[in-house]
Motif scaffolding. Sequence first.
Motif, PDB file in Angstrom:
ATOM      1  N   PRO A 126      14.771  -6.421   0.034  1.00 53.27           N
ATOM      2  CA  PRO A 126      13.365  -6.679  -0.313  1.00 53.27           C
ATOM      3  C   PRO A 126      13.128  -6.729  -1.812  1.00 53.27           C
ATOM      4  CG  PRO A 126      13.500  -5.024   1.421  1.00 53.27           C
ATOM      5  CD  PRO A 126      14.903  -5.324   1.003  1.00 53.27           C
ATOM      6  N   ARG A 127      13.799  -5.800  -2.558  1.00 52.02           N
ATOM      7  CA  ARG A 127      13.490  -5.701  -3.987  1.00 52.02           C
ATOM      8  C   ARG A 127      13.971  -6.920  -4.781  1.00 52.02           C
ATOM      9  NH1 ARG A 127      17.701  -2.395  -2.940  1.00 52.02           N
ATOM     10  NH2 ARG A 127      19.596  -2.621  -4.191  1.00 52.02           N
ATOM     11  N   ILE A 176       8.604  -9.996  -4.467  1.00 56.98           N
ATOM     12  CA  ILE A 176       7.449  -9.974  -3.564  1.00 56.98           C
ATOM     13  C   ILE A 176       6.456  -8.886  -3.963  1.00 56.98           C
ATOM     14  CG2 ILE A 176       6.832  -9.190  -1.224  1.00 56.98           C
ATOM     15  CD1 ILE A 176       9.283 -10.752  -0.277  1.00 56.98           C
ATOM     16  N   PHE A 202       3.410  -6.774  -2.000  1.00 57.94           N
ATOM     17  CA  PHE A 202       3.014  -6.548  -0.600  1.00 57.94           C
ATOM     18  C   PHE A 202       1.848  -5.575  -0.589  1.00 57.94           C
ATOM     19  CE2 PHE A 202       5.081  -6.888   3.743  1.00 57.94           C
ATOM     20  CZ  PHE A 202       4.057  -6.294   4.431  1.00 57.94           C
ATOM     21  N   LEU A 257      -0.435   3.767  -0.816  1.00 56.06           N
ATOM     22  CA  LEU A 257      -0.429   4.226  -2.218  1.00 56.06           C
ATOM     23  C   LEU A 257       0.312   5.558  -2.268  1.00 56.06           C
ATOM     24  CD1 LEU A 257      -4.108   3.317  -3.089  1.00 56.06           C
ATOM     25  CD2 LEU A 257      -2.081   2.350  -4.197  1.00 56.06           C
ATOM     26  N   TRP A 258       1.144   5.742  -3.285  1.00 59.44           N
ATOM     27  CA  TRP A 258       1.924   6.981  -3.391  1.00 59.44           C
ATOM     28  C   TRP A 258       1.014   8.100  -3.878  1.00 59.44           C
ATOM     29  CZ3 TRP A 258       4.861   2.813  -6.146  1.00 59.44           C
ATOM     30  CH2 TRP A 258       5.649   2.106  -5.250  1.00 59.44           C
ATOM     31  N   LEU A 310       1.433  10.185  -7.136  1.00 58.62           N
ATOM     32  CA  LEU A 310       1.354   9.499  -8.435  1.00 58.62           C
ATOM     33  C   LEU A 310      -0.076   9.008  -8.660  1.00 58.62           C
ATOM     34  CD1 LEU A 310       4.574   7.252  -8.182  1.00 58.62           C
ATOM     35  CD2 LEU A 310       4.361   9.436  -9.374  1.00 58.62           C
ATOM     36  N   PHE A 359       5.682   2.857 -11.634  1.00 59.85           N
ATOM     37  CA  PHE A 359       6.906   2.950 -10.826  1.00 59.85           C
ATOM     38  C   PHE A 359       7.443   1.549 -10.523  1.00 59.85           C
ATOM     39  CE2 PHE A 359       9.085   2.853  -6.759  1.00 59.85           C
ATOM     40  CZ  PHE A 359      10.065   3.802  -6.965  1.00 59.85           C
ATOM     41  N   VAL A 360       6.529   0.644 -10.179  1.00 62.92           N
ATOM     42  CA  VAL A 360       6.941  -0.723  -9.843  1.00 62.92           C
ATOM     43  C   VAL A 360       7.594  -1.380 -11.056  1.00 62.92           C
ATOM     44  CG1 VAL A 360       6.070  -3.012  -9.218  1.00 62.92           C
ATOM     45  CG2 VAL A 360       5.168  -0.988  -8.077  1.00 62.92           C
ATOM     46  N   SER A 417       8.830  -0.025 -13.866  1.00 64.35           N
ATOM     47  CA  SER A 417      10.086   0.580 -14.339  1.00 64.35           C
ATOM     48  C   SER A 417      11.222   0.243 -13.379  1.00 64.35           C
ATOM     49  CB  SER A 417       9.928   2.093 -14.497  1.00 64.35           C
ATOM     50  OG  SER A 417       9.572   2.677 -13.270  1.00 64.35           O
ATOM     51  N   SER A 418      10.892   0.079 -12.100  1.00 58.02           N
ATOM     52  CA  SER A 418      11.938  -0.254 -11.115  1.00 58.02           C
ATOM     53  C   SER A 418      12.518  -1.639 -11.363  1.00 58.02           C
ATOM     54  CB  SER A 418      11.380  -0.181  -9.691  1.00 58.02           C
ATOM     55  OG  SER A 418      10.986   1.125  -9.401  1.00 58.02           O
ATOM     56  N   ILE A 419      11.663  -2.548 -11.878  1.00 57.99           N
ATOM     57  CA  ILE A 419      12.203  -3.899 -12.103  1.00 57.99           C
ATOM     58  C   ILE A 419      12.669  -4.073 -13.548  1.00 57.99           C
ATOM     59  CG2 ILE A 419      10.931  -5.002 -10.222  1.00 57.99           C
ATOM     60  CD1 ILE A 419       8.884  -5.978 -12.267  1.00 57.99           C
ATOM     61  N   ARG A 450      -1.297  -2.916  -7.708  1.00 59.18           N
ATOM     62  CA  ARG A 450       0.121  -2.552  -7.649  1.00 59.18           C
ATOM     63  C   ARG A 450       0.965  -3.730  -7.164  1.00 59.18           C
ATOM     64  NH1 ARG A 450       2.083   2.092  -3.657  1.00 59.18           N
ATOM     65  NH2 ARG A 450       1.806   0.399  -2.178  1.00 59.18           N
TER      66      ARG A 450
END
Lengths: 535, 234
Positions: B80-81, B85, B87, B94-95, B98, B106-107, B109-111, B154
């Motif tokens: 998925p990552r 995408i 979503f 929602l987390w 956080l 988070f999104v 920094s993850s990418i 997000r």
Amino acid sequence: MLRLPSALPSARAITLGVAVALFLLLCVLPIIYMLGVSFVGGDGSFSVGNYRQLLIDARQRELLLTSTLLGAGTALLATSVGAPLGLLLARTRLPLKRMLRIAFIIPLVVPPYVSALAWILMTGSTGFVASWLGCDLLSAWTYSLTGAIIVLGTSFFPLSMLATEAAAWRVNGRLEEAGLLVASPGRVLWRITLPLIAPTVAAAALIIFVLALAEFGVPGLLRVRVFTTEVFTAFSALYDFGAATALAVPLLAVALIVGILAKLITGERLLATRRNLYPGLVLRLGRWRAVVLCFFTIILAASVILPLSALAIEAGQLERIIFALGTSGDAIFNGLYLSTIGATLTCALAVLLGYGRARSGARLRGLVDLLLIVIFAVPSTVVGVGLIGLWNRPGLLGAIYTSQTIIVVAYLARFVPVAALMLAASVRQIPVSVEEAAEVGGANWWRTFTRIVLPQMRTGLAAVWVVSFIFCFGELGATLLVAPPGESTLPVRVYTIIANTPPSEVAALALLQVGIILIPLALLGFFTGGERGVR
Amino acid sequence: MKGEAFVRLARVTKRYGARTVVDAVSLDIAEGEIVALLGASGCGKTTLLRLIAGLETPDAGEIWIAGERVAADGRNISPPRARGIGFVFQDLALWSHLTVAGNLDFVLSSIGIPKRARKMRIEEALQMGRIEKFADTYPHRMSGGEQQRAAIARALVSHPRLLLLDEPLSSLDADLKANLLAELATMQKALNGTTVHVTHDREEAAAFADRVVMMREGKIERVETVDRTRFANT
């Protein structure tokens, strides 16, 4: 405030009122009594002499340190082992997961004193290791605080495992999926899953801390002086009631503090049973699979296979077990039927308390949870001394005290709180609308409760009955103090004969204890332990 | 349909046991197009969306995104990552541990977006969602509408090539829903983002989408192009 339905509120109020009164009498009063007596001096007047003695005595400070280290060390070890296990069970594809889960629960249901016995047989001065090596290398370690931490850690890690697994299941799978859209599984585990389950893991660690602090059998057998063993000694050897009650107070205070902390950390999660249909995150072990299987094997060996094998080897032959059955048949029979009665009455009272708790307002729920946690955390020897002080009187109370009934009373005093918490979780799964529908349909409260609510709780009730039976059958600290002369249960029998009976007979009895406990556990696992986790 | 297919579904099938929930679905979606998947509960529209996202694995068929084959032969080729995408889940997801800014961070920094650029992107997304003042607020302290905006922010903060919406507005009242949809459509058009929107509300589908794909029992029943002129007149 209890939300009482309009139809026949009195029936409900009366039933729950009686349950609460019994709970106060059986579970709360002994503890209040202990607190009260600790402030009574030798002449019967109010005094803080017991506490003064407690504060000035350097030995007591040492006791506090040892007790705290025992609790903290056990919590740390049990969490280090249990939390990864729980996470692996919830988030990986593993073969034989159902079997593994049941196997890992075994150490929790085996009374800790049996595990301590097994470790003494393995690593004591005349144990297997010393025999094989030809010299005694490990007995100093066995009879030490470290030994007690390891025995208790291997006994209580399943609590952390179960709490972690349940918490992982409660994490909304969508939260992890939202993370997986942008991050690797490892990062999602670290940043999303772990922070969400951390409060539950911490609360489980706190509860393990209290259970270790309250444990009597293991430090007693491994000669580690902690508050629980001192309470027992002060009362049973020195007949110093005041000292015994004062010694109990630090334990009560710790139980209260930890109970509040656990409740603050977990909130309603303590009883939350909602679980998601599938997890968002599945960990693929890949090359770590061998490491994980190795970890499982080591834990299983240290907590189940080695201790039980040690008992079996020491017991030797079947004839010895049959012989032990003959010599201790009365204790086994007593234990069986008293535990059966104890578990049944515990469930009967706990189901009403659990129902009242689940259907009460948020503020009252919080207080009730706290009370139940704290009472469950009270050490068995403290409960025992409290029961003696309260019930050892002339008349009807004395008649109960001098009969086997007092053992059942001790079971109720110790295990009704935890059973009520478990059953409250079961009641919460039944929507209030189900009861309202029955009420609208014309049923009175009692009929609704017995015909609608209880049948829907049958799985939960069966599970709690089995757990209560296991707890009752393994109860040692309180029973040891309150059992009338000539009456004993299997744990009491094992504990009292250990010093002057061949180890093989003690091992045979301990093995019997485990065997009897495993039968209902296996049945429970078979009927209710459906496959959970990632398939 | 505009341009070449940005998302291509070729006989995509998903089964749960004996039940086929997505049955050989084929569909092309052009870049920048907004497509609504419409149908009754259990018709397979959410499963189809999750298959496009890579959250489910198809049993058969192929899925292509931006010219890249992401799923085929009963397996997901790209996780998925790696599909670029955004979503928005029905329950928003929602987390809760956080803050809103933390969710967005988070999104990013993850990418692999550098820290300085992240700050700017977060501000931009918060502004776009008109929730700047909630940057340091935890999701459970926000109203339903504000949470929806946070979830949309997000999803958009990573500038996804493809935005997937799984009935994210179903719990809102009609006015709020219409407003949010209009804003979302504007945002997507501005970003030239492709969107697949799952809904069971025909009005909502027609108001938002360029095409409406009607599904029934795991299959595409028919595809309708929305007549914007007619819709505008009504």
